[in-house]
Design a protein around this motif. Structure first.
Motif, PDB file in Angstrom:
ATOM      1  N   GLY A 262       0.689  -1.415   0.163  1.00  0.00           N
ATOM      2  CA  GLY A 262       0.010  -0.096   0.003  1.00  0.00           C
ATOM      3  C   GLY A 262       1.185   1.208  -0.019  1.00  0.00           C
ATOM      4  O   GLY A 262       0.520   2.221   0.725  1.00  0.00           O
ATOM      5  N   PRO A 435      -5.119  -1.943  -5.899  1.00  0.00           N
ATOM      6  CA  PRO A 435      -6.163  -1.783  -4.522  1.00  0.00           C
ATOM      7  C   PRO A 435      -6.861  -0.480  -4.690  1.00  0.00           C
ATOM      8  O   PRO A 435      -6.063   0.468  -5.073  1.00  0.00           O
ATOM      9  CB  PRO A 435      -5.121  -1.914  -3.440  1.00  0.00           C
ATOM     10  CG  PRO A 435      -4.041  -2.945  -3.727  1.00  0.00           C
ATOM     11  CD  PRO A 435      -4.039  -2.268  -5.173  1.00  0.00           C
ATOM     12  N   GLU A 436      -7.845  -0.231  -4.129  1.00  0.00           N
ATOM     13  CA  GLU A 436      -8.551   1.005  -4.313  1.00  0.00           C
ATOM     14  C   GLU A 436      -8.083   2.081  -3.707  1.00  0.00           C
ATOM     15  O   GLU A 436      -8.226   3.222  -4.007  1.00  0.00           O
ATOM     16  CB  GLU A 436     -10.174   0.692  -3.881  1.00  0.00           C
ATOM     17  CG  GLU A 436     -10.963  -0.009  -4.571  1.00  0.00           C
ATOM     18  CD  GLU A 436     -11.062   0.459  -6.019  1.00  0.00           C
ATOM     19  OE1 GLU A 436     -11.391   1.712  -6.053  1.00  0.00           O
ATOM     20  OE2 GLU A 436     -11.242  -0.150  -7.045  1.00  0.00           O
ATOM     21  N   ASP A 437      -7.453   1.744  -2.326  1.00  0.00           N
ATOM     22  CA  ASP A 437      -6.775   2.874  -1.869  1.00  0.00           C
ATOM     23  C   ASP A 437      -5.698   3.471  -2.347  1.00  0.00           C
ATOM     24  O   ASP A 437      -5.389   4.650  -2.144  1.00  0.00           O
ATOM     25  CB  ASP A 437      -6.111   2.363  -0.152  1.00  0.00           C
ATOM     26  CG  ASP A 437      -5.429   1.173  -0.630  1.00  0.00           C
ATOM     27  OD1 ASP A 437      -5.162   0.644  -1.676  1.00  0.00           O
ATOM     28  OD2 ASP A 437      -4.619   0.723   0.453  1.00  0.00           O
ATOM     29  N   HIS A 438      -5.142   2.832  -3.537  1.00  0.00           N
ATOM     30  CA  HIS A 438      -4.146   3.580  -4.334  1.00  0.00           C
ATOM     31  C   HIS A 438      -4.833   4.617  -5.140  1.00  0.00           C
ATOM     32  O   HIS A 438      -4.423   5.611  -5.307  1.00  0.00           O
ATOM     33  CB  HIS A 438      -3.207   2.519  -5.049  1.00  0.00           C
ATOM     34  CG  HIS A 438      -2.217   1.928  -4.202  1.00  0.00           C
ATOM     35  ND1 HIS A 438      -2.138   0.789  -3.478  1.00  0.00           N
ATOM     36  CD2 HIS A 438      -0.939   2.529  -4.377  1.00  0.00           C
ATOM     37  CE1 HIS A 438      -1.002   0.823  -3.127  1.00  0.00           C
ATOM     38  NE2 HIS A 438       0.033   1.522  -3.640  1.00  0.00           N
ATOM     39  N   HIS A 439      -5.781   3.951  -5.813  1.00  0.00           N
ATOM     40  CA  HIS A 439      -6.549   4.805  -6.753  1.00  0.00           C
ATOM     41  C   HIS A 439      -7.155   6.154  -6.135  1.00  0.00           C
ATOM     42  O   HIS A 439      -7.160   7.129  -6.540  1.00  0.00           O
ATOM     43  CB  HIS A 439      -7.650   4.201  -7.416  1.00  0.00           C
ATOM     44  CG  HIS A 439      -6.960   3.229  -8.338  1.00  0.00           C
ATOM     45  ND1 HIS A 439      -6.618   3.595  -9.607  1.00  0.00           N
ATOM     46  CD2 HIS A 439      -7.063   1.951  -8.522  1.00  0.00           C
ATOM     47  CE1 HIS A 439      -6.267   2.689 -10.308  1.00  0.00           C
ATOM     48  NE2 HIS A 439      -6.318   1.510  -9.651  1.00  0.00           N
ATOM     49  N   ALA A 440      -7.591   6.137  -4.490  1.00  0.00           N
ATOM     50  CA  ALA A 440      -8.036   7.255  -4.031  1.00  0.00           C
ATOM     51  C   ALA A 440      -7.019   8.298  -3.585  1.00  0.00           C
ATOM     52  O   ALA A 440      -7.495   9.471  -3.664  1.00  0.00           O
ATOM     53  CB  ALA A 440      -8.542   6.622  -2.565  1.00  0.00           C
ATOM     54  N   HIS A 441      -5.747   7.852  -3.739  1.00  0.00           N
ATOM     55  CA  HIS A 441      -4.848   8.851  -3.552  1.00  0.00           C
ATOM     56  C   HIS A 441      -3.939   9.168  -4.837  1.00  0.00           C
ATOM     57  O   HIS A 441      -2.965   9.882  -4.741  1.00  0.00           O
ATOM     58  CB  HIS A 441      -3.651   8.285  -2.477  1.00  0.00           C
ATOM     59  CG  HIS A 441      -4.331   8.318  -1.131  1.00  0.00           C
ATOM     60  ND1 HIS A 441      -4.880   7.092  -0.630  1.00  0.00           N
ATOM     61  CD2 HIS A 441      -4.518   9.296  -0.091  1.00  0.00           C
ATOM     62  CE1 HIS A 441      -5.412   7.209   0.481  1.00  0.00           C
ATOM     63  NE2 HIS A 441      -5.260   8.292   1.033  1.00  0.00           N
TER      64      HIS A 441
END
Length: 442
Positions: A262, A435-441
């Motif tokens: 992450g 992972p979605e948390d990468h795209h969020a940032h």
């Protein structure tokens, strides 16, 4: 009334989120236009202030005359900001560098003594920048190469700081990971204290094979490393034993950081690591072998660093690009071709179905060697290969990331390693399989 206000606030928040998502999913085009320009620069340079064989002003003039727009001086553990006189006969460049300095700057050289006692005052960075900077055309930036080593094994760990304001002494550490992390923290602390943008990058990981992928991938605030270094002794291609190339290290780092840890993407730089500025070309560490092309609104340290941190650049050892386009659908690359050359464009990535487990390499006694682990061939897979001046890769849905490498049919005119071709490296972008948390940032 209060409920209605909360409802309106909630609707506004949703609309704002949707607006941000819409912007984030629009294509990103890296190309020169009325507001943006490509700026070519070298981010690894040595002079008489450490172990280079020429004076700051002569080196700066070489880069300015050879089409560069910016240059970072990165001498070992020193900033060029103190009074220093040197005996000409004791300098690495000797009489050759002195003669050229007098020819290029006849009204500039301060000297004293004669014969074997002849001394020259080394010009400080601010003096050279005042003399050679041209607003919008050429910019000198102060930097430092923090030259450190591990307490265990004495492995050399070198890192370049850019837009330095105060000298950062080597921070030390037991392992390569600790040394890298400690020096990154010191650079970030100076950036925070001064309020001025600074970046730090890891130099030549395969120099003495000091840094493994496992050392590098865990350093959270390290976002840059040298995928190409023009010094002949840094082993960009690895070896035939257990040491992978710098590109292989890059893919392992990317796959692990995105797929398992992450952590942010790491970007790859191309640099000269210049030490030898006379009788070019030769088999020494010459200028002009590798550089970055940074897309920015203006030629200032602040805007260059902003673009570098956003990945709005590519690295090159000779290939020029017209345009790079990324979108939720994929990546497109367009070469600025030269007559008589052909180009191979490879899109490289790692899918989220790939086994990311690394296997340590051991010696005959069963002891772990200080080398990068072995990993699946699916890490850094060639996803598409095209022989053309432009190519496009469409995401299939499972890619952690995708980057591109463009290789010319033309050999490098002054290679760091025999038979190197001219290349360009497009920076990685997140794929739909991240992972979605990468795209969020992102």
């Amino acid at each position: 009334m209060q409920r209605f206000s909360k409802l309106l606030a909630g609707i506004a928040a949703v609309l704002a989120t949707l607006s941000c998502l819409a912007v984030a999913h629009e294509p990103v085009v890296l190309a020169a236009d009325k507001e943006l320009s490509w700026y070519r620069g070298n981010m690894h340079t040595h002079s008489h202030w450490s172990d280079g064989d020429d004076y700051l002003e002569s080196i700066a003039l070489w880069y300015r005359d050879h089409g560069y727009q910016f240059l970072v001086f990165t001498d070992h553990n020193v900033l060029a900001n103190t009074e220093r006189w040197v005996k000409v006969r004791n300098t690495k460049g000797g009489q050759t560098a002195y003669r050229k300095l007098k020819e290029k700057f006849p009204d500039w050289v301060e000297q004293r003594g004669e014969g074997a006692e002849l001394e020259v005052r080394m010009r400080q960075f601010t003096e050279v920048a005042s003399r050679l900077d041209e607003p919008g055309k050429f910019l000198l930036i102060q930097g430092e190469e923090i030259s450190d080593k591990t307490a265990e094994g004495g492995h050399p760990i070198h890192m370049n700081v850019h837009n330095s304001h105060e000298l950062i002494p080597p921070q030390g550490g037991r392992t390569a990971f600790e040394v890298i992390e400690n020096n990154v923290r010191a650079a970030m602390a100076q950036r925070e204290a001064t309020g001025k943008p600074m970046i730090i990058h890891l130099n030549h990981p395969n120099f003495h094979f000091a840094v493994t992928a496992e050392d590098l991938l865990r350093v959270r605030d390290e976002k840059f490393f040298e995928v190409y270094n023009g010094h002949p002794g840094v082993n960009n291609h690895g070896d035939h034993h257990h040491h992978p190339s710098t590109e292989r290290i890059w893919d392992i780092v990317l796959a692990q950081r995105i797929g398992a840890l992450g952590m942010p993407i790491m970007y790859g730089l191309a640099v000269d690591d210049g030490h030898d500025y006379h009788h070019i070309p030769n088999r020494k560490s010459n200028p002009g072998r590798g550089w970055v092309e940074v897309l920015a609104r203006e030629l200032t340290p602040e805007l260059l660093i902003e673009s570098l941190e956003a990945g709005r650049f590519y690295a090159s050892s000779g290939v020029s690009l017209k345009q790079i386009t990324t979108s939720p659908n994929g990546m497109k690359v367009e070469v600025d071709p030269r007559p008589g050359e052909t180009y191979t464009i490879e899109f490289i990535g790692t899918r989220n179905t790939t086994d990311l487990t690394g296997k340590p390499i051991k010696n005959e006694k069963g002891e772990h060697l200080h080398v990068t682990h072995t990993y699946s061939k699916g890490i850094g897979e060639v996803l598409k290969k095209v022989e053309s001046t432009s190519a496009e890769y469409t995401f299939t849905g499972d890619e952690y990331y995708v980057r591109a490498v463009i290789t010319s049919s033309a050999l490098h005119p002054n290679p760091s390693e025999i038979d190197d071709h001219q290349q360009a490296w497009v920076q990685p972008v997140l794929g739909p399989g991240a992972p979605e948390d990468h795209h969020a940032h992102d």
